[in-house]
Design a protein around this motif. Structure first.
Motif, mmCIF file in Angstrom:
data_model
loop_
_atom_site.group_PDB
_atom_site.id
_atom_site.type_symbol
_atom_site.label_atom_id
_atom_site.label_comp_id
_atom_site.label_asym_id
_atom_site.label_seq_id
_atom_site.Cartn_x
_atom_site.Cartn_y
_atom_site.Cartn_z
ATOM 1 N N VAL A 10 -12.501 28.824 -12.518
ATOM 2 C CA VAL A 10 -13.177 29.589 -11.471
ATOM 3 C C VAL A 10 -13.357 28.686 -10.257
ATOM 4 O O VAL A 10 -14.005 27.642 -10.332
ATOM 5 C CB VAL A 10 -14.544 30.110 -11.958
ATOM 6 N N GLU A 11 -12.777 29.089 -9.120
ATOM 7 C CA GLU A 11 -12.912 28.316 -7.884
ATOM 8 C C GLU A 11 -14.113 28.832 -7.108
ATOM 9 O O GLU A 11 -14.081 29.918 -6.539
ATOM 10 C CB GLU A 11 -11.650 28.419 -7.034
ATOM 11 N N SER A 46 -14.705 39.517 2.945
ATOM 12 C CA SER A 46 -15.511 39.926 1.803
ATOM 13 C C SER A 46 -16.422 41.071 2.211
ATOM 14 O O SER A 46 -16.877 41.141 3.351
ATOM 15 C CB SER A 46 -16.361 38.758 1.293
ATOM 16 N N SER A 47 -16.686 41.955 1.276
ATOM 17 C CA SER A 47 -17.700 42.986 1.447
ATOM 18 C C SER A 47 -18.933 42.517 0.693
ATOM 19 O O SER A 47 -18.830 42.073 -0.449
ATOM 20 C CB SER A 47 -17.205 44.314 0.872
ATOM 21 N N PHE A 70 -10.467 35.204 -7.232
ATOM 22 C CA PHE A 70 -10.315 36.548 -7.792
ATOM 23 C C PHE A 70 -9.214 37.263 -7.022
ATOM 24 O O PHE A 70 -9.001 36.980 -5.841
ATOM 25 C CB PHE A 70 -11.602 37.374 -7.626
ATOM 26 N N PRO A 71 -8.531 38.228 -7.640
ATOM 27 C CA PRO A 71 -7.575 39.019 -6.861
ATOM 28 C C PRO A 71 -8.333 39.905 -5.867
ATOM 29 O O PRO A 71 -9.499 40.256 -6.110
ATOM 30 C CB PRO A 71 -6.854 39.863 -7.914
ATOM 31 N N ALA A 76 -13.240 51.140 -0.428
ATOM 32 C CA ALA A 76 -12.922 52.134 0.607
ATOM 33 C C ALA A 76 -11.625 51.714 1.282
ATOM 34 O O ALA A 76 -10.621 51.508 0.597
ATOM 35 C CB ALA A 76 -14.080 52.304 1.575
ATOM 36 N N ASN A 77 -11.634 51.501 2.592
ATOM 37 C CA ASN A 77 -10.419 51.141 3.323
ATOM 38 C C ASN A 77 -10.331 49.636 3.599
ATOM 39 O O ASN A 77 -9.599 49.201 4.469
ATOM 40 C CB ASN A 77 -10.371 51.902 4.646
ATOM 41 N N PHE A 78 -11.053 48.828 2.838
ATOM 42 C CA PHE A 78 -11.192 47.397 3.092
ATOM 43 C C PHE A 78 -10.809 46.610 1.849
ATOM 44 O O PHE A 78 -11.144 47.009 0.734
ATOM 45 C CB PHE A 78 -12.660 47.119 3.455
ATOM 46 N N PHE A 79 -10.104 45.491 2.021
ATOM 47 C CA PHE A 79 -9.760 44.613 0.903
ATOM 48 C C PHE A 79 -10.655 43.376 0.946
ATOM 49 O O PHE A 79 -10.601 42.595 1.889
ATOM 50 C CB PHE A 79 -8.288 44.211 0.943
ATOM 51 N N SER A 80 -11.491 43.236 -0.081
ATOM 52 C CA SER A 80 -12.368 42.091 -0.223
ATOM 53 C C SER A 80 -11.594 41.009 -0.973
ATOM 54 O O SER A 80 -11.131 41.231 -2.090
ATOM 55 C CB SER A 80 -13.629 42.505 -0.989
ATOM 56 N N GLU A 81 -11.469 39.834 -0.349
ATOM 57 C CA GLU A 81 -10.633 38.764 -0.900
ATOM 58 C C GLU A 81 -11.414 37.709 -1.677
ATOM 59 O O GLU A 81 -10.821 36.957 -2.455
ATOM 60 C CB GLU A 81 -9.876 38.064 0.235
ATOM 61 N N VAL A 82 -12.715 37.610 -1.433
ATOM 62 C CA VAL A 82 -13.560 36.647 -2.136
ATOM 63 C C VAL A 82 -14.862 37.333 -2.531
ATOM 64 O O VAL A 82 -15.245 38.339 -1.930
ATOM 65 C CB VAL A 82 -13.855 35.388 -1.284
#
Length: 110
Positions: A10-11, A46-47, A70-71, A76-82
């Protein structure tokens, strides 16, 4: 119980919030954050459901602790990357986890 190797996978890194936008399409009140994790990782989105305790203005420049490997997850219409980390207070509002002192962006929890 997990193994040390599982924990090391886990980073968990620190980054500085550089932009905050409202997120009206989220089911629960949330912000869209842009976080700088330094030159190795760069800027990630991130959200975060932290609207109860934090204003957009006070979040800019704040360092936060996040899981960075994490992938991406679509909200909704947003991609949370972290995944920004925090703890729920007595009312269930999220209190951000932060380093006690400023550290370089991208520094990994050890």
């Amino acid at each position: 119980m997990i193994t040390w190797n599982e924990f090391e996978a886990v980073e968990i890194r620190v980054g500085t919030i550089i932009q905050v936008e409202g997120f009206p399409k989220a089911r629960k009140p949330a912000y869209q954050l842009l976080i700088d994790f330094g030159p190795e990782i760069g800027e990630k989105r991130s959200s975060a459901q932290i609207t109860a305790l934090y204003t957009k203005e006070e979040l800019v420049g704040k360092q936060v602790i996040a899981v960075t490997n994490f992938p991406p997850r679509q909200i909704a219409n947003f991609f949370s990357e972290v995944l920004v980390t925090g703890f729920a207070d007595e009312q269930g509002n999220i209190v951000l986890s932060q380093p006690e002192r400023i550290v370089p962006n991208g520094t990994r929890l050890i």
